[in-house]
Scaffold this active site. Structure first.
Site, PDB file in Angstrom:
ATOM      1  N   SER A  26     -13.767   2.040   2.421  1.00 25.37           N
ATOM      2  CA  SER A  26     -13.012   3.262   2.671  1.00 25.37           C
ATOM      3  C   SER A  26     -13.794   4.356   3.373  1.00 25.37           C
ATOM      4  CB  SER A  26     -12.463   3.803   1.344  1.00 25.37           C
ATOM      5  OG  SER A  26     -13.511   4.087   0.439  1.00 25.37           O
ATOM      6  N   HIS A  53      -7.116  -0.307   1.287  1.00 22.78           N
ATOM      7  CA  HIS A  53      -7.203   0.301   2.623  1.00 22.78           C
ATOM      8  C   HIS A  53      -6.945  -0.703   3.742  1.00 22.78           C
ATOM      9  CE1 HIS A  53      -8.657   4.368   1.637  1.00 22.78           C
ATOM     10  NE2 HIS A  53      -9.252   3.782   0.604  1.00 22.78           N
ATOM     11  N   LYS A  99      -1.111   4.164  -0.511  1.00 25.59           N
ATOM     12  CA  LYS A  99      -1.656   4.384   0.821  1.00 25.59           C
ATOM     13  C   LYS A  99      -0.624   3.926   1.869  1.00 25.59           C
ATOM     14  CE  LYS A  99      -6.452   4.414  -0.691  1.00 25.59           C
ATOM     15  NZ  LYS A  99      -6.178   4.548  -2.135  1.00 25.59           N
TER      16      LYS A  99
END
Length: 396
Positions: free
Chosen positions: A183, A211, A242
């Site tokens: 990340s 991610h 996300k």
């Protein structure tokens, strides 16, 4: 007693501020989107959210959530095995399994909980966990809760991973744990090589797709798609917070026996309330959208390429990236905060990252690109970076 402890905390907080490491929060007074409204009424372009596919304010997801509240209520008021499971939960678990080509899925309140509840139910002191040095804090904390022998290899370094696997040969079972996308740097774990070593040394493989899912891979299905190793990865963890809508909720998906054991023994699952119906229904609608089209993924990838190439051409030091994360390296913690503050004056919302979020001397501005950004947004951000970079001596 608190008087002495209070003074201790005040001293610690003062030290954090003097070192330029204090974290301030900025209040948003609008939905999360490419352009946001701040509490003082000013507007800003947001380049520091994990809203990779631009779905955080999607009308379709909002409508699905509203309908679920009308049909299924506001909350579950219970854990799953008591009376906290609706058919919606099972349908979302099936949709996640379909997306990752796995056998079964279990939902958690967050991916932090998914990682925190993964290792202890499965492994004992007879076993080994081999973890990438840049893994997320949630993986690190999950490993700490387990009695397995711990090994740590240099980020994405396959020679060092092999060293750890050789050392772990004395243990009963071994599991390699890695983020799919790291990340802070934005690099992708070499899952094909990791799986090759796992085969060679008889190890399981776990990857956190927080991610990477929705971002990497030809159609955004994550690292398993990118490296064509769906059936070689034993367990995935991930988040709905996300790319998958920007809400809350995590999951673990993988081999059916692993998931079944987690349902029996994973403490964050057994002792936390179920996800509310509105979150689950929006998740179901999100996976339906991703099946209909790759448009959001393709647009997001185009934005990353455009922004990254323009920033490199401008002279910025950019970490190599294969994801939606572009790390603009500054190396100095106070400078990263000053840079972010000046970017805010230009109407660009970014955040400086510094120790302990990243190693000392590795401070940066982490830019996160979204499908919600357009070329005008990108050009305005690049121009602001160049202007502030020259003002602060980052660019010559």
């Amino acid at each position: 007693m608190y008087g002495k402890f209070q003074e201790h905390l005040k001293d610690e907080l003062t030290s954090i501020k003097e070192a330029g490491l204090y974290k301030n929060e900025r209040n948003i007074a609008s939905p999360q989107s490419a352009e946001i409204t701040l509490e003082d009424g000013s507007k800003a372009l947001n380049f520091c959210a994990n809203n990779y596919l631009g779905l955080a304010d999607s009308p379709r997801l909002i409508e699905a959530a509203k309908k679920a509240m009308d049909d299924r209520g506001f909350g579950m008021s219970s854990v799953r095995f008591i009376c906290g499971t609706q058919d919606l939960h099972k349908r979302l678990e099936a949709a996640i399994s379909d997306f990752f080509h796995t056998e079964d899925t279990i939902l958690y309140a967050s991916c932090f909980d998914a990682n925190g509840g993964l290792f202890e139910p499965l492994l004992t002191a007879e076993d080994a966990i081999i973890s990438d040095s840049l893994n997320h804090a949630s993986i690190i904390d999950g490993v700490r809760l387990c009695k397995a022998v711990r090994y740590r290899y240099v980020n994405a370094d396959m020679s060092d991973l092999e060293r750890c696997l050789k050392e772990a040969s004395a243990q009963r079972f071994r599991i390699i744990c890695t983020d799919g996308v790291f990340s802070m740097d934005g690099n992708v774990a070499p899952m094909d090589k990791i799986c090759d070593l796992a085969d060679k040394y008889e190890a399981l493989v776990m990857v956190d797709e927080s991610h990477s899912a929705g971002v990497v891979g030809k159609t955004g299905h994550g690292v398993a798609e990118q490296f064509n190793c769906y059936c070689r990865i034993d367990v995935f963890t991930g988040t709905l917070g996300k790319a998958f809508g920007g809400t809350v909720g995590g999951f673990t998906t993988g081999r059916k026996e692993i998931i079944e054991m987690l349902r029996q023994r994973s403490r964050p699952y057994l002792f936390s309330n179920s996800l509310p119906p509105m979150i689950v229904a929006a998740g179901l609608e999100m996976f339906k959208m991703l099946k209909e089209s790759n448009e959001l993924h393709d647009r997001q990838q185009e934005n990353v390429t455009y922004f990254r190439d323009k920033m490199i051409a401008a002279g910025f030091d950019i970490k190599p990236t294969q994801s939606a994360i572009v790390a603009v390296m500054l190396y100095d913690a106070p400078l990263s905060q000053k840079f972010a503050a000046k970017m805010a004056e230009e109407g660009i919302f970014v955040t400086g990252f510094y120790y302990p979020v990243v190693p000392k001397g590795q401070a940066r501005i982490r830019v996160q690109l979204s499908a919600a950004h357009n070329k005008e947004h990108l050009d305005k951000a690049i121009a602001a970076f160049v202007k502030v970079g020259r003002e602060l001596g980052v660019l010559k």
